[in-house]
Design a protein around this motif. Structure first.
Motif, PDB file in Angstrom:
ATOM      1  N   GLN A  85       7.757  -7.039   1.509  1.00 18.75           N
ATOM      2  CA  GLN A  85       7.121  -5.741   1.327  1.00 18.75           C
ATOM      3  C   GLN A  85       6.114  -5.547   2.446  1.00 18.75           C
ATOM      4  N   ALA A  86       6.121  -4.389   3.062  1.00 20.56           N
ATOM      5  CA  ALA A  86       5.186  -4.101   4.155  1.00 20.56           C
ATOM      6  C   ALA A  86       3.766  -4.050   3.606  1.00 20.56           C
ATOM      7  N   PHE A  87       2.791  -4.299   4.479  1.00 18.10           N
ATOM      8  CA  PHE A  87       1.391  -4.361   4.084  1.00 18.10           C
ATOM      9  C   PHE A  87       0.943  -3.087   3.390  1.00 18.10           C
ATOM     10  N   LYS A  88       0.166  -3.295   2.348  1.00 18.43           N
ATOM     11  CA  LYS A  88      -0.441  -2.190   1.624  1.00 18.43           C
ATOM     12  C   LYS A  88      -1.841  -2.627   1.214  1.00 18.43           C
ATOM     13  N   SER A  89      -2.691  -1.723   0.976  1.00 17.03           N
ATOM     14  CA  SER A  89      -4.060  -2.037   0.596  1.00 17.03           C
ATOM     15  C   SER A  89      -4.088  -2.986  -0.599  1.00 17.03           C
ATOM     16  N   PRO A  90      -4.938  -4.024  -0.570  1.00 18.55           N
ATOM     17  CA  PRO A  90      -5.008  -4.947  -1.700  1.00 18.55           C
ATOM     18  C   PRO A  90      -5.496  -4.288  -2.985  1.00 18.55           C
ATOM     19  N   ILE A  91      -6.138  -3.140  -2.871  1.00 17.47           N
ATOM     20  CA  ILE A  91      -6.611  -2.421  -4.059  1.00 17.47           C
ATOM     21  C   ILE A  91      -5.446  -1.729  -4.764  1.00 17.47           C
ATOM     22  N   ASP A  92      -4.509  -1.208  -3.999  1.00  8.00           N
ATOM     23  CA  ASP A  92      -3.360  -0.478  -4.551  1.00  8.00           C
ATOM     24  C   ASP A  92      -2.262  -1.475  -4.902  1.00  8.00           C
ATOM     25  N   MET A  93      -2.017  -1.692  -6.184  1.00  7.38           N
ATOM     26  CA  MET A  93      -1.043  -2.688  -6.631  1.00  7.38           C
ATOM     27  C   MET A  93       0.348  -2.102  -6.881  1.00  7.38           C
ATOM     28  N   THR A  94       0.522  -0.801  -6.652  1.00  7.37           N
ATOM     29  CA  THR A  94       1.842  -0.215  -6.848  1.00  7.37           C
ATOM     30  C   THR A  94       2.757  -0.619  -5.697  1.00  7.37           C
ATOM     31  N   PRO A  95       4.069  -0.740  -5.933  1.00  2.78           N
ATOM     32  CA  PRO A  95       4.981  -1.127  -4.846  1.00  2.78           C
ATOM     33  C   PRO A  95       4.994  -0.095  -3.727  1.00  2.78           C
ATOM     34  N   ASN A  96       5.051  -0.594  -2.506  1.00  2.00           N
ATOM     35  CA  ASN A  96       5.163   0.285  -1.339  1.00  2.00           C
ATOM     36  C   ASN A  96       6.648   0.508  -1.096  1.00  2.00           C
ATOM     37  N   PHE A  97       7.184   1.583  -1.634  1.00  2.00           N
ATOM     38  CA  PHE A  97       8.611   1.857  -1.521  1.00  2.00           C
ATOM     39  C   PHE A  97       8.987   2.384  -0.140  1.00  2.00           C
ATOM     40  N   ALA A  98       8.019   2.827   0.644  1.00  2.00           N
ATOM     41  CA  ALA A  98       8.323   3.503   1.900  1.00  2.00           C
ATOM     42  C   ALA A  98       8.612   2.566   3.061  1.00  2.00           C
ATOM     43  N   MET A  99       8.126   1.304   2.988  1.00  2.00           N
ATOM     44  CA  MET A  99       8.288   0.412   4.134  1.00  2.00           C
ATOM     45  C   MET A  99       8.566  -1.017   3.696  1.00  2.00           C
ATOM     46  N   VAL A 100       9.427  -1.672   4.467  1.00  2.00           N
ATOM     47  CA  VAL A 100       9.634  -3.112   4.328  1.00  2.00           C
ATOM     48  C   VAL A 100       9.563  -3.711   5.726  1.00  2.00           C
ATOM     49  N   GLU A 101       9.332  -5.005   5.769  1.00  2.00           N
ATOM     50  CA  GLU A 101       9.319  -5.712   7.045  1.00  2.00           C
ATOM     51  C   GLU A 101      10.448  -6.739   7.038  1.00  2.00           C
ATOM     52  N   ILE A 102      11.267  -6.709   8.091  1.00  2.00           N
ATOM     53  CA  ILE A 102      12.390  -7.631   8.199  1.00  2.00           C
ATOM     54  C   ILE A 102      12.126  -8.591   9.351  1.00  2.00           C
ATOM     55  N   ASP A 103      12.200  -9.873   9.043  1.00  2.00           N
ATOM     56  CA  ASP A 103      12.007 -10.907  10.052  1.00  2.00           C
ATOM     57  C   ASP A 103      13.369 -11.480  10.429  1.00  2.00           C
ATOM     58  N   CYS A 104      13.795 -11.184  11.652  1.00  2.00           N
ATOM     59  CA  CYS A 104      15.047 -11.705  12.201  1.00  2.00           C
ATOM     60  C   CYS A 104      14.830 -11.792  13.708  1.00  2.00           C
ATOM     61  N   PRO A 105      14.686 -12.994  14.260  1.00  2.00           N
ATOM     62  CA  PRO A 105      14.329 -13.140  15.680  1.00  2.00           C
ATOM     63  C   PRO A 105      15.297 -12.429  16.623  1.00  2.00           C
TER      64      PRO A 105
END
Length: 129
Positions: A85-105
């Motif tokens: 899950q892409a970074f979101k404010s630690p205060i906001d605990m709802t899922p961030n549906f708009a962004m994900v981060e994919i790690d693939c070199p």
């Protein structure tokens, strides 16, 4: 069946089992939010190259809202992409549906053209009029 035929059949079965290759999963998975029975599913495929990926919301229209998503990205047989899950404010605990981060070199074959499959789960929030 003759004893010789039975022995050959058994030998063939053993050889086939010895040559069997167990599949290795080269897919990264992430589930956010919830999956409900009352849902509308949208499946979309996006060609991405890793990093931050913006996900278009196909659910939210008047009377419906996005409540969950499932992501799958595969790079067989080279590498298993990691989806977080892409970074979101630690205060906001709802899922961030708009962004994900994919790690693939980028130096691994196939990582620059990953197919990201997105399933969005939508919930009806108002009844028909």
């Amino acid at each position: 069946m003759s004893p010789l035929a039975c022995s050959l059949l058994a030998l063939g079965t053993l050889l086939a089992a010895a040559d069997a290759v167990y599949p290795i999963t080269y897919c990264g998975f992430l589930e956010l939010g919830r999956v409900e029975d009352d849902k509308i599913e949208f499946v979309q495929e996006l060609t991405v190259s890793g990093g931050i990926v913006n996900i278009p919301d196909k659910c939210t229209i008047p009377g419906r809202k996005l409540v969950g998503e499932k992501f799958t990205a595969c790079n067989a047989p080279n590498y298993t992409p990691k989806i977080i899950q892409a970074f979101k404010s630690p205060i906001d605990m709802t899922p961030n549906f708009a962004m994900v981060e994919i790690d693939c070199p980028s130096d691994i074959d196939g990582c620059n053209t990953l197919v990201l499959e997105v399933v969005q789960y939508c919930q009806t929030v108002t009844g028909p009029h």
